[in-house]
Design a protein around this motif. Structure first.
Motif, short mmCIF file in Angstrom:
data_model
loop_
_atom_site.label_atom_id
_atom_site.label_comp_id
_atom_site.label_asym_id
_atom_site.label_seq_id
_atom_site.Cartn_x
_atom_site.Cartn_y
_atom_site.Cartn_z
N ILE A 1 0.84 -1.19 0.00
CA ILE A 1 0.00 0.00 0.00
C ILE A 1 0.88 1.25 0.00
N ASP A 2 0.29 2.38 -0.29
CA ASP A 2 1.00 3.66 -0.21
C ASP A 2 1.07 4.05 1.26
N ILE A 3 2.21 3.77 1.89
CA ILE A 3 2.35 3.95 3.33
C ILE A 3 2.24 5.43 3.71
N HIS A 4 2.67 6.32 2.85
CA HIS A 4 2.58 7.75 3.14
C HIS A 4 1.12 8.21 3.12
N LYS A 5 0.34 7.66 2.22
CA LYS A 5 -1.09 7.96 2.18
C LYS A 5 -1.77 7.42 3.44
N ALA A 6 -1.35 6.22 3.88
CA ALA A 6 -1.92 5.62 5.10
C ALA A 6 -1.60 6.48 6.31
N MET A 7 -0.41 7.08 6.36
CA MET A 7 -0.06 7.96 7.48
C MET A 7 -0.89 9.24 7.43
N ARG B 1 0.75 4.69 11.92
CA ARG B 1 1.44 5.63 12.80
C ARG B 1 2.73 6.12 12.17
N GLU B 2 2.93 7.43 12.21
CA GLU B 2 4.13 8.01 11.63
C GLU B 2 5.37 7.60 12.41
N ASP B 3 5.27 7.53 13.76
CA ASP B 3 6.44 7.16 14.55
C ASP B 3 6.85 5.71 14.29
N LEU B 4 5.87 4.83 14.02
CA LEU B 4 6.20 3.44 13.69
C LEU B 4 6.89 3.37 12.32
N PHE B 5 6.42 4.19 11.38
CA PHE B 5 7.05 4.20 10.07
C PHE B 5 8.54 4.53 10.17
#
Length: 456
Positions: A289-295, A301-305
């Protein structure tokens, strides 16, 4: 220059062919079977024209069939064009059944024969290229990584894997479904100092949310209904090894918090437990998935990314790896032939065009599945587009047309074979009904099935 062997007891015909073809090919001329076999064994020409009426039995095809059989024993892939008289239809068909490439009836029209010979050399060249890819050490294969690719994007992936493998940082592998994210994760583990430890994989999107926490972190006895004993989770099993979290973008927010705690403190608590358990495991994660879109939407979670994606490796889709398609296809072909105990001469020209022209929405996984299907389904020496599941090819006007054949005869045979196969499928293998549906007699149906090696 390509080598062509001409076998004919008629000196005038040998002279005619030598005059007409000598500029295009390196010629060998033989007037009988023994001479032909001697020349063939010495020079191994790719194509042979063979008159069936050879001495000492010029009035029969006995000596010609012997010569054909011996040539194909020496080189099963040789292209033998049988030349017969006007009344030699039965012998010509028998020669095809024995393995001849094609037949041509006298009198000889040099231009027509020239086209058949040219096509035979083209097919021989194509088969040789298939065999080279099939049997040789494949270009683009990194034996140490177990991944294949010679396109620039894959070379960048290989370079990244080698750089990050020696470290212990968390890696996020991105890419569409079927691009080989787990294979890349296994390559990183195999090249890392943790290679002697376990590689533990879990698909975060394949396990129900109410069971996923116990799968990851384990549970104590009595933690929930059915928990009759203490169980370790995937994280603990990966101690001193690598934990691969596939489809991490599907991880529920509640578990994202607990995973973040583990990444920060290197400790976990089993479900139903209160004891902190130290675990030394490297985390590799993957998502399509688009992880930036999910954030941005709050689904991840941005901190988990930032914890799991210290380094991000992006795997390109197969449609962007044009030069790798045939390399991968031939690797899968070799593997499938070995597993299925089948043999094939490789991919036809039309099959190669279909492989190259397809968009591959399922990426490498789809390619592997199509090749496996083809090995099982093919009834011809070369794999055709329909064996791969490509029923037709796009036209420039946006419509659809049958796959192109190189000659009118090939096109006619292709359509004929497809119609026979379709009729048998529609009639559940009933040959009499299939023949009736095609408007032909049952003996004709049997002849067509034998000609194309089709089973009811």
């Amino acid at each position: 220059m390509n080598k062509l062997l001409i076998v004919d007891d008629n000196q005038d015909i040998r002279k005619q062919l030598k005059w007409g073809l000598g500029r295009d090919y390196e010629l060998e001329l033989a007037e009988n079977a023994d001479h032909a076999l001697e020349l063939f064994g010495r020079s191994k020409p790719g194509v042979v024209t063979l008159d069936l009426g050879l001495p000492p039995h010029e009035d029969s095809s006995e000596e010609g069939f012997r010569c054909l059989t011996e040539i194909l024993k020496l080189a099963p892939t040789a292209k033998v064009i049988v030349i017969t008289g006007n009344d030699g239809q039965e012998n010509a068909l028998k020669a095809i059944q024995l393995g001849a490439y094609d037949f041509y009836r006298k009198p000889i029209d040099l231009e027509e024969l020239r086209i058949i010979i040219k096509r035979a050399f083209h097919l021989a060249s194509l088969e040789e290229e298939n065999r080279r890819l099939f049997n040789a050490s494949l270009p683009g294969l990194d034996e140490t990584l177990g991944i294949i690719g010679q396109c620039p994007k894959m070379q960048e992936v290989f370079s990244s894997i080698r750089k990050v493998a020696a470290s212990d940082v968390s890696i996020l592998i991105t890419g569409e479904s079927g691009t080989g994210k787990e294979l890349a994760a296994r390559a990183i583990h195999a090249k890392s100092p943790r290679r002697t430890g376990a590689f533990v994989a879990i698909n975060c999107g394949a396990i129900p949310e109410n069971l996923l926490e116990a799968e990851l972190f384990g549970h104590e006895k009595g933690a929930f209904t059915g928990a009759h004993a203490r169980n370790q989770g995937k994280v603990e099993y990966a101690h001193q090894g690598t934990l691969f979290l596939d489809e991490i973008g599907e991880l529920p927010l509640s578990l994202q918090v607990k995973l973040l705690r583990f990444l920060q403190e290197k400790t976990i608590q089993r479900v139903g437990g209160r004891q902190d358990i130290q675990v030394d495991a490297r985390i590799l994660a993957a998502t399509n998935i688009d992880i930036h879109k999910a954030m941005a939407t709050g689904a991840f979670r941005e901190d988990l990314f930032y914890r799991i994606g210290v380094v991000t490796i992006d795997l390109p889709p197969l449609r962007d790896r044009d030069e790798d398609v045939l390399i991968l296809a031939n690797l899968f072909l070799r593997r499938s032939c070995r597993e299925q105990n089948r043999k094939t001469g490789g991919f036809s020209r039309n099959a190669i065009a279909s492989l190259r022209g397809y968009e591959w929405p399922g990426n490498v996984r789809e390619l592997e599945n199509k090749v496996q299907r083809a090995v099982i389904m093919t009834n011809t020496p070369l794999i055709e587009p329909q064996d791969l599941g490509f029923e037709s090819t796009p036209t420039t006007n946006g419509g659809w047309s049958p796959p192109q054949a190189a000659t009118l005869r090939e096109g006619r045979e292709l359509v004929e074979r497809q119609m026979v196969q379709a009729a048998l499928a529609e009639q559940a293998g009933n040959i009499a009904q299939a023949a009736k549906a095609l408007g032909i007699a049952r003996p004709t149906m049997y002849d067509l099935m034998k000609k194309y090696d089709i089973q009811a």
